[in-house]
Design an enzyme around this catalytic site. Structure first.
Site, PDB file in Angstrom:
ATOM      1  CE1 TYR A  39      -4.755   1.568   0.858  1.00  0.00           C
ATOM      2  CE2 TYR A  39      -2.242   3.451   2.009  1.00  0.00           C
ATOM      3  CZ  TYR A  39      -3.866   3.388   0.997  1.00  0.00           C
ATOM      4  OH  TYR A  39      -4.934   4.196   0.790  1.00  0.00           O
TER       5      TYR A  39
ATOM      6  CG  PHE B 163      -8.556  15.331 -24.841  1.00  0.00           C
ATOM      7  CD1 PHE B 163      -8.405  15.065 -26.425  1.00  0.00           C
ATOM      8  CD2 PHE B 163      -9.149  15.063 -23.941  1.00  0.00           C
ATOM      9  CE1 PHE B 163      -8.870  13.648 -26.252  1.00  0.00           C
ATOM     10  CE2 PHE B 163      -8.781  13.815 -23.547  1.00  0.00           C
ATOM     11  CZ  PHE B 163      -9.013  12.871 -24.992  1.00  0.00           C
ATOM     12  CB  THR B 164     -13.414  15.197 -24.659  1.00  0.00           C
ATOM     13  OG1 THR B 164     -12.187  14.283 -24.355  1.00  0.00           O
ATOM     14  CG2 THR B 164     -13.996  15.472 -26.023  1.00  0.00           C
TER      15      THR B 164
ATOM     16  CG  ASP C 190      -2.195  15.945 -22.643  1.00  0.00           C
ATOM     17  OD1 ASP C 190      -2.396  15.490 -22.798  1.00  0.00           O
ATOM     18  OD2 ASP C 190      -3.771  16.324 -22.688  1.00  0.00           O
TER      19      ASP C 190
ATOM     20  CE  LYS D 244      -5.940   7.799 -24.443  1.00  0.00           C
ATOM     21  NZ  LYS D 244      -5.730   9.430 -24.325  1.00  0.00           N
TER      22      LYS D 244
ATOM     23  NE  ARG E 148     -13.275  12.479 -29.535  1.00  0.00           N
ATOM     24  CZ  ARG E 148     -13.104  11.713 -28.362  1.00  0.00           C
ATOM     25  NH1 ARG E 148     -11.812  12.042 -28.301  1.00  0.00           N
ATOM     26  NH2 ARG E 148     -13.557  11.606 -28.353  1.00  0.00           N
TER      27      ARG E 148
ATOM     28  CG  PHE F 251     -17.650  12.802 -26.981  1.00  0.00           C
ATOM     29  CD1 PHE F 251     -17.561  12.936 -25.941  1.00  0.00           C
ATOM     30  CD2 PHE F 251     -16.946  10.645 -26.691  1.00  0.00           C
ATOM     31  CE1 PHE F 251     -16.255  13.304 -25.239  1.00  0.00           C
ATOM     32  CE2 PHE F 251     -15.666  10.683 -25.444  1.00  0.00           C
ATOM     33  CZ  PHE F 251     -15.665  12.054 -24.772  1.00  0.00           C
TER      34      PHE F 251
HETATM   35  C1  LIG Z   1      -6.702  10.533 -23.399  1.00  0.00           C
HETATM   36  C2  LIG Z   1      -6.417  11.770 -23.541  1.00  0.00           C
HETATM   37  C3  LIG Z   1      -6.505  12.558 -22.292  1.00  0.00           C
HETATM   38  C4  LIG Z   1      -7.318  11.723 -21.218  1.00  0.00           C
HETATM   39  O1  LIG Z   1      -6.789  10.351 -20.720  1.00  0.00           O
HETATM   40  P1  LIG Z   1      -7.516   9.657 -20.339  1.00  0.00           P
HETATM   41  O2  LIG Z   1      -6.018   8.679 -19.242  1.00  0.00           O
HETATM   42  O3  LIG Z   1      -8.365   8.929 -21.218  1.00  0.00           O
HETATM   43  O4  LIG Z   1      -8.263   9.352 -18.923  1.00  0.00           O
HETATM   44  C5  LIG Z   1      -6.057  13.499 -21.905  1.00  0.00           C
HETATM   45  N1  LIG Z   1      -5.575  14.603 -23.442  1.00  0.00           N
HETATM   46  C6  LIG Z   1      -5.299  13.318 -24.288  1.00  0.00           C
HETATM   47  C7  LIG Z   1      -4.562  14.026 -25.293  1.00  0.00           C
HETATM   48  C8  LIG Z   1      -5.237  12.288 -24.601  1.00  0.00           C
HETATM   49  O5  LIG Z   1      -5.445  11.394 -25.490  1.00  0.00           O
END
Ligand SMILES: *Cc1c(COP(=O)(O)O)cnc(C)c1O
Length: 460
Positions: A74, A126-127, A217, A260, A384, A451
């Site tokens: 932990y 980004f969303t 990001d 990613k 998108r 979405f």
């Molecule tokens: C996927 C993504 C996020 C958010 O990350 P999650 O792991 O899905 O919460 C933020 N910025 C970009 C550019 C992304 O592609």
């Protein structure tokens, strides 16, 4: 004269996961039940899954064996320190807070740095990033170059910041109202487009002048670095790892969705150089995620991430990864299918406006096109466009984005060149029959990030 030589993936396949074909009747039933939203399909009903490159990578044998060494303590897990070391070594940030995925890191940094009434400029939105900025009381301001909104512009660095737009905002609102500039590498919503180091250096100089921080990001930083290596003057003899480090060194903090580029199925982190911000984040992570040495991740996942980061910046890996995306993109281009140019790094973005000029934007052309591709072949893509863009938080109207796209996102190390051929043939077929495709109407709309769960019906 030397003959053209092909590239091939720098790995061989040790384990396979069977996928199943579906019949046109099955697919018709499935997409109707899913309300024409590919997010609501079950994966067993999908043949080739291009919904996202998020958490869908194939891990290497090294990563799987690292998972067996996960320390599930932990507190003070060894796996946390392995992950921390990899992040510090390859990205150079000082303090690391693990989170269950990228949006949790966005939540923490937004909560810490944004005050109600603030403005947060970014190279397109980004969303989840924008939503967390707004929930913290901020207003997102798009400062990306105009070319990014033009799917036909072949600008090699469409992720670049428009320095005039940025400086204008700073002068107009005052630097005190701008907690940070959010810089994404690469820009997902623009079609997987990179920014150049020349531009980032200029953004750094400008923000320094006004004492504004840069939050990075860094979800697809290795792919961005590869595009710099290929296309920016002065970088062709630098390794992707060197370029990644140079990008990170120009910024003050980072949020990472490790699902990613970093080749793991779950995980993320917040990385900061400023000790005071770190201290606050370390405190908040306990409230929302978990103790600061796991932050919502299992020890084994942190272990896999440490290895994944190392593999993600390898030149051979990234060349094959982006090479596969470009292979598919070039096939579609040859067939005359309208796609966002230049070809992005993590997927192909179909230009739904041009694909379906007879469907108006408030009838959700990209949503309709994604459903149509699934109906044709069981290939799952993602909208998108106007659905993803959501509503204006003041007026409640739809946001009408210039880009109305369908994203065919390629998971890393998962599909073969033959899969790419099958995908291209399906999209080409749908393109041949495009005049028969009708729009949709929304029959269910969730409050946040609509979405993901919205439902639609065909307009007859
Ligand atoms: C996927 C993504 C996020 C958010 O990350 P999650 O792991 O899905 O919460 C933020 N910025 C970009 C550019 C992304 O592609």
């Amino acid at each position: 004269m030397q003959k053209k030589r092909s590239w091939a993936e720098p790995y061989k396949i040790k384990m396979v996961e069977p996928v199943f074909m579906t019949s046109p009747e099955d697919r018709k039933r499935c997409i109707e039940e899913a309300g024409y939203n590919t997010f609501l399909l079950r994966s067993k009903d999908v043949y080739i899954d291009l919904l996202t490159d998020s958490g869908t990578s194939a891990m290497s044998d090294r990563q799987w064996s690292a998972m067996m060494r996960g320390d599930e303590a932990y507190a003070g897990s060894e796996s946390f320190y392995h992950m921390e070391e990899a992040i510090q070594h390859y990205y150079g940030y000082k303090h690391i807070i693990p989170t269950h995925q990228g949006r949790a890191a966005e939540h923490l940094i937004s909560k810490i740095m944004i005050k109600p009434g603030d403005f947060v400029p970014g190279n397109m939105y980004f969303t989840t990033t924008r939503l967390h900025q707004e929930l913290a009381g901020g207003t997102f301001v798009d400062v990306i170059i105009d070319e990014a909104h033009d799917p036909e512009s072949t600008h090699p660095f469409k992720g670049n910041v428009d320095l005039e737009k940025l400086e204008h905002l700073i002068v107009e609102k005052g630097a005190a109202k701008i907690p940070y500039v959010c810089i994404a590498t690469t820009v997902n919503m623009a079609g997987g487009q990179p920014l150049s180091l020349e531009n980032l250096k200029a953004v750094r100089a400008l923000t320094k002048k006004y004492r504004i921080k840069i939050v990075h990001d860094m979800t697809r930083v290795a792919e961005n670095a590869y595009m710099i290596q290929q296309n920016e003057k002065g970088y062709s003899d630098k390794s992707v790892a060197q370029i990644v480090k140079e990008i990170c060194d120009l910024t003050d903090a980072a949020t990472m969705s490790a699902k990613k580029d970093a080749l793991v199925n779950i995980g993320g982190f917040l990385a900061v150089n400023d000790y005071d911000i770190y201290e606050e984040a370390r405190n908040l992570v306990v409230v929302y995620e978990g103790l600061h040495t796991y932050g919502g991740m299992a020890g084994r996942d942190m272990e896999a991430l440490a290895v994944g980061i190392t593999e993600s910046v390898d030149d051979d890996h990234i060349r094959a990864r982006v090479g596969q995306v470009q292979y598919l993109g070039n096939k579609l281009l040859e067939a005359g299918v309208p796609i966002v140019m230049p070809i992005g790094t993590h997927g192909i973005f179909l230009n739904a406006r041009k694909f379906l000029p007879h469907v108006s934007q408030d009838m959700f052309p990209a949503q309709a096109l994604a459903a149509e591709i699934y109906l044709d072949s069981g290939v799952r893509a993602m909208e998108r466009g106007i659905v993803s863009a959501g509503r204006n938080k003041e007026t409640g109207e739809h946001n009408y984005p210039k880009l109305e796209l369908v994203r065919l996102t390629i998971p890393r190390r998962v599909y073969t060149q033959a899969h790419m051929d099958v995908i291209a043939e399906s999209v080409e077929e749908v393109y041949q029959n495009r005049e028969d495709i009708r729009g949709l109407k929304m029959v269910y709309e969730p409050k946040y990030l609509r979405f993901f769960q919205a439902k639609f019906e065909k307009v007859v």
